[in-house]
Motif scaffolding. Structure first.
Motif, short mmCIF file in Angstrom:
data_model
loop_
_atom_site.label_atom_id
_atom_site.label_comp_id
_atom_site.label_asym_id
_atom_site.label_seq_id
_atom_site.Cartn_x
_atom_site.Cartn_y
_atom_site.Cartn_z
N ASN A 43 -25.27 -13.70 63.32
CA ASN A 43 -26.26 -13.07 62.39
C ASN A 43 -27.53 -13.82 62.30
O ASN A 43 -27.56 -15.02 62.28
CB ASN A 43 -25.70 -12.83 61.06
N PHE A 44 -28.68 -13.16 62.16
CA PHE A 44 -29.92 -13.95 61.86
C PHE A 44 -30.41 -13.21 60.47
O PHE A 44 -30.22 -12.34 60.12
CB PHE A 44 -31.07 -13.61 63.00
N THR A 45 -31.05 -14.45 59.63
CA THR A 45 -31.20 -14.07 58.37
C THR A 45 -32.62 -14.30 58.02
O THR A 45 -33.18 -15.23 58.52
CB THR A 45 -30.35 -14.76 57.34
N MET A 46 -33.42 -13.04 57.31
CA MET A 46 -34.69 -13.35 57.01
C MET A 46 -34.60 -13.54 55.47
O MET A 46 -33.97 -12.44 54.99
CB MET A 46 -35.50 -12.30 57.67
N ILE A 47 -35.63 -14.04 54.75
CA ILE A 47 -35.65 -14.14 53.39
C ILE A 47 -36.98 -13.53 52.96
O ILE A 47 -37.97 -13.73 53.53
CB ILE A 47 -35.50 -15.64 52.82
N ASN A 48 -36.85 -12.68 51.70
CA ASN A 48 -37.90 -12.26 51.09
C ASN A 48 -37.99 -12.86 49.64
O ASN A 48 -37.29 -12.55 48.83
CB ASN A 48 -37.69 -10.70 50.93
N ASN A 49 -39.13 -13.60 49.68
CA ASN A 49 -39.51 -14.27 48.38
C ASN A 49 -40.24 -13.64 47.50
O ASN A 49 -40.51 -14.10 46.32
CB ASN A 49 -40.15 -15.75 48.80
N THR A 50 -40.95 -12.40 47.77
CA THR A 50 -41.79 -12.04 47.11
C THR A 50 -41.68 -10.38 46.40
O THR A 50 -42.17 -10.11 45.38
CB THR A 50 -43.24 -11.68 48.02
N ASP A 51 -40.70 -9.81 46.77
CA ASP A 51 -40.55 -8.55 46.32
C ASP A 51 -39.80 -8.24 45.27
O ASP A 51 -39.37 -7.17 44.67
CB ASP A 51 -40.11 -7.51 47.43
N ALA A 52 -38.91 -9.32 44.59
CA ALA A 52 -38.14 -9.27 43.47
C ALA A 52 -38.07 -10.42 42.81
O ALA A 52 -38.62 -11.69 43.39
CB ALA A 52 -36.65 -9.06 43.95
N LEU A 53 -37.63 -10.74 41.63
CA LEU A 53 -37.58 -11.85 40.96
C LEU A 53 -36.71 -12.86 41.46
O LEU A 53 -36.99 -14.20 41.58
CB LEU A 53 -36.85 -11.66 39.44
N TYR A 54 -35.78 -12.43 42.38
CA TYR A 54 -34.87 -13.69 43.12
C TYR A 54 -35.02 -13.19 44.56
O TYR A 54 -34.99 -12.07 44.72
CB TYR A 54 -33.47 -13.54 42.43
N PRO A 55 -34.97 -14.24 45.40
CA PRO A 55 -35.19 -13.83 46.89
C PRO A 55 -33.98 -12.83 47.45
O PRO A 55 -33.05 -13.01 46.83
CB PRO A 55 -35.00 -15.12 47.46
N THR A 56 -34.25 -11.98 48.23
CA THR A 56 -33.30 -11.12 48.92
C THR A 56 -33.26 -11.53 50.49
O THR A 56 -34.27 -11.89 51.08
CB THR A 56 -33.70 -9.68 48.66
N LEU A 57 -32.25 -11.18 51.09
CA LEU A 57 -32.10 -11.62 52.43
C LEU A 57 -31.60 -10.11 53.37
O LEU A 57 -31.16 -9.30 52.70
CB LEU A 57 -30.64 -12.16 52.40
N THR A 58 -32.42 -10.33 54.48
CA THR A 58 -31.99 -9.24 55.51
C THR A 58 -31.31 -9.92 56.79
O THR A 58 -31.67 -10.87 57.16
CB THR A 58 -33.29 -8.63 56.17
N VAL A 59 -30.14 -9.40 56.90
CA VAL A 59 -29.25 -10.07 57.86
C VAL A 59 -28.83 -8.95 58.95
O VAL A 59 -28.42 -7.87 58.69
CB VAL A 59 -27.69 -10.53 57.18
N PHE A 60 -28.97 -9.48 60.38
CA PHE A 60 -28.65 -8.48 61.22
C PHE A 60 -28.33 -9.39 62.57
O PHE A 60 -28.55 -10.60 62.70
CB PHE A 60 -29.73 -7.60 61.53
N PRO A 61 -27.37 -8.71 63.34
CA PRO A 61 -27.01 -9.47 64.72
C PRO A 61 -28.18 -9.44 65.52
O PRO A 61 -28.86 -8.55 66.14
CB PRO A 61 -25.77 -8.52 65.12
N TYR A 62 -28.45 -10.71 66.05
CA TYR A 62 -29.37 -11.23 66.97
C TYR A 62 -29.09 -12.18 68.02
O TYR A 62 -28.82 -13.29 67.55
CB TYR A 62 -30.72 -11.57 66.20
N PRO A 63 -28.93 -11.72 69.20
CA PRO A 63 -28.43 -12.76 70.14
C PRO A 63 -29.34 -13.61 70.82
O PRO A 63 -30.73 -13.02 71.53
CB PRO A 63 -27.70 -11.85 71.32
N LYS A 64 -29.60 -14.77 70.50
CA LYS A 64 -30.43 -15.72 71.09
C LYS A 64 -29.92 -16.12 72.30
O LYS A 64 -28.91 -16.13 72.86
CB LYS A 64 -30.56 -16.97 70.16
N ALA A 65 -31.05 -16.57 73.24
CA ALA A 65 -30.66 -16.99 74.77
C ALA A 65 -29.41 -17.98 74.91
O ALA A 65 -29.46 -18.99 74.12
CB ALA A 65 -31.75 -17.57 75.33
N GLY A 66 -28.58 -17.71 75.56
CA GLY A 66 -27.38 -18.32 75.67
C GLY A 66 -26.18 -17.91 74.87
O GLY A 66 -24.99 -18.46 74.92
#
Length: 766
Positions: free
Chosen positions: A245-268
């Protein structure tokens, strides 16, 4: 990055729609000429061309339907039918008809589709974004005869909103199939009962749709196909559990950060596993295709029914993407027979559905097997293969197959690779290839051809002519009617002192001719020295030098008014229709040969045109073009004084498996002459210590495609080497950098000011 990928298209949209209202004054403007400012392009949208919208040819081949603003409600759309030859207009479906019972407004039409006899209409509405496209939403059925409007996919007691994907009619018009929550469903159109056809869909098992990397790099999102007899549905099933999984962090849309997690295959790294099922709609039993494999590490980029209802054709590609097996699979037993192999010593770049002829004994296949992208006629058993578009040119796309008259219609850059025209050849391969588009339509042409092959919607533009839409007769290409000519934009252009565009070719270091475009200011003085800006992409997914209208020309025009020359070069490896050798020289050399082409082109242009000031050279690009910008600044620091890299890939190990491995092979498998392995050699970050010029780095923190992670790694490298640079991160913006109020305006103001400060103002101050 098939859509950095869309990188050229995205960047051109970005560069125009994001423009600033700040005008950089040109002291040489005459009193009779208007000067372009960024507000004209972005806020006022003076140069925004009208588009034709969603057109559907009717089965009679003489009429078509289109979406138009309703006369009764300017916020709603009617579906209107036009007779192609005389413009006779009929409102087939009014906005009022598409107003659900009890609702206060009509459905907003995101898309629509007719059933086979056009007695029923399915409306797609309330669409929600899934990665790049709005592929999840609601579907409604309208029965034309009695005007009944019914929402599909609903079952008591708990209706759901915006949860359906890729709904489509069965060929017999008796039902609709769709995907919800990773499973495939069937709904009867007589009593609207719903049957769940697959039961195993869950978080990591997905039926009838795709994971992130398949959708991005194979350009497929709809993952199921109806059989012609409506008795089976063939579908992809992906298991994403092996993918990290790859995780992206959202620091601005809520009082506490939220995460977006999704499968992402990097090279190799590991990919999703994939298999093909064929489910019987009556008993809901699935037969799995028995595709031979000694490993689970392969892709299935294309699959469909094989001209009948008893077999499907499956294209299985190895992980290196240089071997594509085509299997016929029996729907009852799952037995697979390999009938055709497409392979390449480097890579297979594009994947195409095969087109079955009516006899179901032959299919059309696009391949580069003779060194050019051609259309081949292949027998069902694969034993007879014939090239029906021979010659030293590439086709771009099949547009229509007319079996009655025996013609294949296709677009190509046969006469000029920076332009596009319609051609036809005999399906049996006999006779000469004929150009259908007359010479007067110099530029880029595309066609949407009627079912009987007699009429077409022609889309035409050139670099200086805004897009036009015409109904034409394919018999003699006579224009029957003009649908849109965008004369308002043409008139607005007439008030400007327009820079002239010149297309040219320039030799690279080994003599290979590269296509180029150059624009000089309207008040150009050849005795002066001018700073020059290069727009670059350079990756295999795009072509920047093309005689076509877009949003780029107006941005370029703005830059020339500030005193810049603007240019672009297509290096080897880009998507130009110049043959296999042109595109595949860059195998395992991403970034290196392309950068050398670009640098050589600059030198050759400076020799040809003495007014180019080689002490004031700038470069910019987005996505793959951002990576190329870094390559130019880091690999040839003495040649480039300023560069803007937006959403780049500084380290190619961080990009996805399908794209990066296609062009580079697997990581850590071979060494280059300088001791770096190939992935390090291809990565701009490996040369960041060489930076001498000014760099502006831009990235969105919510980029699910080219991750913000890469720019952070580059920042560390630049800091480590005490290399000063400018940086702008846009919170939660995706790869296109278009989300958020004021984002585009802010970015374009920044870009314009950066180039002016570092290539004009600084020089004047000195």
């Amino acid at each position: 990055m098939n859509y950095p990928h869309r990188a050229l298209g995205m960047l051109l949209v970005l560069l125009i729609t994001a423009c600033s209202s700040t005008t950089l004054k040109n002291s040489k403007q005459t009193s009779t000429e208007q000067q372009l400012n960024l507000a004209d392009i972005y806020q006022e949208k003076i140069y925004e061309t009208k588009k034709l919208g969603s057109v559907r040819w009717m089965q009679d081949g003489l009429s078509y339907t289109a979406l138009e603003t309703s006369a009764d409600n300017e916020k709603a759309k009617d579906i209107v039918r036009y007779q192609a030859n005389n413009n006779e207009r009929q409102v087939l479906v009014s906005a009022a008809t598409l107003t659900p019972k009890g609702a206060d407004k009509p459905l907003e039409i995101d898309d629509y589709q007719w059933n086979s006899d056009q007695s029923q209409l399915m409306i797609y509405t309330n669409s929600q974004k899934v990665w790049r496209s709005k592929s999840r939403g609601d579907y409604w059925l309208l029965k034309i005869k009695n005007g009944t409007l019914t929402q599909l996919g609903q079952s008591a007691p708990k209706p759901t909103d915006a949860s359906m994907m890729f709904a489509k009619f069965s060929p017999d018009d008796q039902s609709v199939a769709y995907v919800r929550d990773n499973n495939i469903y069937l709904q009867s159109l007589s009593d609207f009962s719903i049957i769940q056809l697959t039961q195993d869909g869950k978080d990591h098992i997905i039926n009838g749709i795709f994971d992130w990397v398949y959708e991005e790099e194979f350009s497929i999102a709809d993952g199921f196909r109806w059989s012609p007899d409506s008795q089976h549905i063939a579908y992809w099933q992906l298991n994403t559990s092996p993918v990290k999984n790859f995780t992206m962090i959202n620091n601005t849309d809520a009082l506490y950060p939220t995460l977006t997690v999704f499968p992402y295959p990097k090279a190799g790294e590991e990919n999703s596993t994939v298999r093909i099922g064929m489910v019987n709609v009556k008993n809901q039993q699935t037969q799995w295709a028995n595709i031979p494999a000694d490993t689970t590490d392969f892709y299935i980029p294309r699959m469909d029914w094989a001209g009948n209802s008893t077999e499907i054709i499956v294209q299985k590609v190895n992980r290196l993407q240089n071997h594509n097996d085509h299997y016929l699979v029996d729907v009852k037993s799952g037995k697979a027979t390999n009938i055709f192999v497409d392979q390449d010593s480097a890579f297979i770049e594009d994947y195409y559905d095969v087109k079955w002829l009516k006899d179901a004994q032959h299919f059309l296949k696009i391949s580069e097997r003779d060194g050019w992208r051609h259309v081949y006629s292949v027998s069902r058993d694969g034993k007879r293969i014939s090239d029906i578009t021979p010659g030293e040119f590439d086709i771009i796309a099949i547009k229509h197959v007319d079996e009655t008259q025996g013609w294949l219609y296709f677009t190509s850059g046969k006469d000029k690779v920076i332009e596009q025209y319609l051609y036809r050849s005999k399906l049996d391969g006999s006779g000469a290839i004929e150009r259908v588009t007359p010479t007067k339509w110099q530029g880029t042409n595309n066609y949407q051809i009627s079912p009987d092959g007699k009429l077409a919607v022609q889309t035409y533009s050139s670099f200086n002519i805004p897009t036009q839409y015409h109904i034409v007769s394919l018999y003699d290409h006579s224009t029957i009617r003009t649908l849109i000519d965008n004369h308002e934009v043409t008139e607005a252009l007439s008030n400007l002192a327009m820079a002239k565009v010149e297309f040219f070719r320039v030799p690279s270091y080994d003599g290979l001719e590269l296509d180029g475009m150059i624009m000089r200011p309207a008040n150009f003085n050849p005795k002066r020295k001018y700073p020059i800006l290069f727009y670059v992409y350079g990756e295999p997914a795009g072509q920047t030098v093309k005689n076509t209208w877009g949003r780029g020309p107006m941005w370029y025009q703005y830059l020339t008014e500030q005193g810049f020359i603007v240019a672009s070069i297509d290096n080897r490896g880009t998507k130009s229709p110049r043959g296999r050798e042109w595109r595949k020289q860059i195998y395992r050399n991403i970034g290196t040969l392309a950068a050398k082409d670009q640098a050589t082109a600059l030198d050759e242009m400076a020799k040809r045109w003495s007014y180019i000031d080689t002490s004031r050279v700038g470069v910019w690009g987005h996505s793959g073009g951002g990576s190329m910008t870094l390559n130019m600044l880091f690999r040839y620091p003495e040649k480039y004084q300023a560069g803007i890299a937006a959403a780049p890939v500084p380290d190619v190990r961080l990009y996805d498996t399908i794209y990066q491995e296609r062009y580079m092979g697997l990581p850590d498998t071979y060494q280059m002459e300088n001791g770096l392995d190939a992935y390090d050699q291809a990565s701009p970050i490996s040369f960041a210590q060489n930076l001498q010029g000014k760099l502006l780095l831009i990235h969105g923190t919510g980029d699910d495609n080219v991750h913000y992670q890469g720019s952070e790694r580059l920042i560390n490298k630049l800091v480590e080497n005490n290399k000063q640079f400018e940086f702008m991160s846009y919170p939660n913006r995706s790869h296109s950098l278009r989300e958020g109020k004021g984002t585009q305006l802010h970015q374009m103001t920044m870009m314009a000011d950066f180039f002016k400060l570092n290539l004009i103002d600084t020089a004047q101050a000195n």
